[in-house]
Design a protein around this motif. Structure first.
Motif, PDB file in Angstrom:
ATOM      1  N   GLN A  37     -24.759  27.354 -27.979  1.00  0.00           N
ATOM      2  CA  GLN A  37     -24.669  26.371 -29.053  1.00  0.00           C
ATOM      3  C   GLN A  37     -25.703  26.623 -30.147  1.00  0.00           C
ATOM      4  OE1 GLN A  37     -22.649  23.662 -29.784  1.00  0.00           O
ATOM      5  NE2 GLN A  37     -21.268  24.464 -28.224  1.00  0.00           N
ATOM      6  N   ASP A  41     -21.873  28.848 -34.246  1.00  0.00           N
ATOM      7  CA  ASP A  41     -21.268  27.592 -34.669  1.00  0.00           C
ATOM      8  C   ASP A  41     -20.799  26.831 -33.437  1.00  0.00           C
ATOM      9  OD1 ASP A  41     -19.805  25.890 -36.848  1.00  0.00           O
ATOM     10  OD2 ASP A  41     -18.258  26.371 -35.353  1.00  0.00           O
ATOM     11  N   ALA A  42     -20.912  25.499 -33.489  1.00  0.00           N
ATOM     12  CA  ALA A  42     -20.686  24.669 -32.299  1.00  0.00           C
ATOM     13  C   ALA A  42     -19.342  24.948 -31.625  1.00  0.00           C
ATOM     14  CB  ALA A  42     -20.791  23.194 -32.682  1.00  0.00           C
ATOM     15  N   LYS A  43     -18.261  24.950 -32.395  1.00  0.00           N
ATOM     16  CA  LYS A  43     -16.939  25.143 -31.800  1.00  0.00           C
ATOM     17  C   LYS A  43     -16.732  26.592 -31.375  1.00  0.00           C
ATOM     18  CE  LYS A  43     -13.524  22.862 -33.838  1.00  0.00           C
ATOM     19  NZ  LYS A  43     -12.656  22.265 -34.875  1.00  0.00           N
ATOM     20  N   ARG A 100     -20.963  19.824 -33.124  1.00  0.00           N
ATOM     21  CA  ARG A 100     -22.318  20.064 -32.624  1.00  0.00           C
ATOM     22  C   ARG A 100     -22.962  18.763 -32.159  1.00  0.00           C
ATOM     23  NH1 ARG A 100     -25.473  24.252 -32.817  1.00  0.00           N
ATOM     24  NH2 ARG A 100     -24.249  25.307 -34.421  1.00  0.00           N
ATOM     25  N   ILE A 103     -21.160  17.615 -28.901  1.00  0.00           N
ATOM     26  CA  ILE A 103     -21.535  18.496 -27.801  1.00  0.00           C
ATOM     27  C   ILE A 103     -22.980  18.275 -27.389  1.00  0.00           C
ATOM     28  CG2 ILE A 103     -21.907  20.923 -27.174  1.00  0.00           C
ATOM     29  CD1 ILE A 103     -19.380  21.540 -28.905  1.00  0.00           C
ATOM     30  N   SER A 104     -23.861  18.060 -28.371  1.00  0.00           N
ATOM     31  CA  SER A 104     -25.266  17.764 -28.062  1.00  0.00           C
ATOM     32  C   SER A 104     -25.379  16.487 -27.251  1.00  0.00           C
ATOM     33  CB  SER A 104     -26.075  17.640 -29.357  1.00  0.00           C
ATOM     34  OG  SER A 104     -26.051  18.833 -30.098  1.00  0.00           O
ATOM     35  N   ALA A 149     -17.298  21.288 -24.293  1.00  0.00           N
ATOM     36  CA  ALA A 149     -18.621  21.932 -24.314  1.00  0.00           C
ATOM     37  C   ALA A 149     -18.875  22.906 -23.173  1.00  0.00           C
ATOM     38  CB  ALA A 149     -19.701  20.843 -24.285  1.00  0.00           C
ATOM     39  N   MET A 244     -30.739  21.096 -30.951  1.00  0.00           N
ATOM     40  CA  MET A 244     -29.356  20.958 -31.411  1.00  0.00           C
ATOM     41  C   MET A 244     -29.141  19.601 -32.094  1.00  0.00           C
ATOM     42  SD  MET A 244     -27.549  22.627 -28.073  1.00  0.00           S
ATOM     43  CE  MET A 244     -26.001  21.771 -28.366  1.00  0.00           C
ATOM     44  N   SER A 248     -28.084  18.623 -35.961  1.00  0.00           N
ATOM     45  CA  SER A 248     -26.880  17.831 -36.213  1.00  0.00           C
ATOM     46  C   SER A 248     -27.076  16.744 -37.240  1.00  0.00           C
ATOM     47  CB  SER A 248     -26.397  17.205 -34.888  1.00  0.00           C
ATOM     48  OG  SER A 248     -26.116  18.196 -33.926  1.00  0.00           O
TER      49      SER A 248
END
Length: 249
Positions: A37, A41-43, A100, A103-104, A149, A244, A248
């Motif tokens: 992560q 990039d998050a995705k 992000r 997911i964080s 995630a 993270m 965000s």
């Protein structure tokens, strides 16, 4: 995918951790998610990590293939399908910054579950009912979190501990469930472009580190204190998740 040397080094570390977590030190698993992560990039990180997790699953299957408690696997799998579809739909509605943040927060919740399990193992175990409805809920939630995630490990640890499975049965049941779950996720993440030929090419370069981690986990997990492994992983992940969350906002 063209990365700087330091990024490749961090990817290699995450791949090594995947192998370790799959073959004998499950508490380490959440750390590789945080590393991916931070680096991507998050995705994209979710799709990038998935094939490596599958490689780790297959390595672990070679070790624990005869030790699954199939009644638990079969109770979870149908509900995991629902969780994957819900997670795929949710992930598709989010942009990178939203993903992000979500997911964080998911990782932070998994850390809290992990900490609660360490602090009150008996209480947490007894708080989880053993009914079919409880297994259905766990199946949906674990698959949903995994699709968002790749971070469902703490949920499954809690569930399988509540079932009071012996260590080998614990590992075998877990690896069969996650092998199915991760393979089932592939077409959904591919549809969103998160698993693609570019990421797979990079994954192949990292595959030896997953295999090496699996061997290390198998041969050394019994000799090295798992508590220390999990403590180090926990606090490193706390720092990673905090960073993270900072990114965000």
């Amino acid at each position: 995918m063209d990365f700087e040397l330091w990024r490749w080094s961090m990817f290699a570390l995450a791949a090594l951790i995947i192998g370790l977590s799959k073959s004998g030190v499950p508490g380490l698993g959440i750390l590789n998610v945080a590393i991916f992560q931070i680096l991507l990039d998050a995705k994209d990180a979710v799709g990038f990590g998935l094939p490596l997790l599958i490689m780790g699953d297959f390595c672990s299957l070679l070790i624990y293939r005869r030790h699954a408690e199939w009644k638990h696997v079969l109770r979870l799998v149908p509900w995991a399908v629902i969780g994957v579809i819900a997670g795929w739909f949710t992930l598709g509605k989010m942009d990178g910054s939203q993903a992000r943040l979500v997911i964080s927060l998911v990782l932070a919740a998994m850390l809290a579950l992990h900490a609660a399990r360490q602090r009150w193992p008996k209480l947490i175990s007894e708080a989880l009912p053993h009914s079919y409805g409880a297994a259905a809920s766990i199946g949906v939630i674990a698959a949903f979190v995994s699709t968002l995630a790749n971070a469902a490990g703490p949920i499954m640890i809690l569930f399988l501990l509540a079932m009071r499975l012996p260590k080998m049965a614990f590992m075998g049941t877990s690896v069969y469930f996650f092998t199915f779950l991760n393979l089932f996720k592939v077409p959904f993440l591919h549809q969103q472009g998160l698993v693609n030929w570019g990421s797979l090419e990079a994954n192949l370069k990292l595959a030896p580190f997953v295999a090496a981690g699996s061997l290390l986990g198998y041969f050394f997990a019994r000799k090295i204190s798992q508590n220390w492994f999990e403590r180090i992983a926990f606090w490193l992940t706390v720092v990673a998740v905090a960073y993270m969350l900072y990114l965000s906002f």
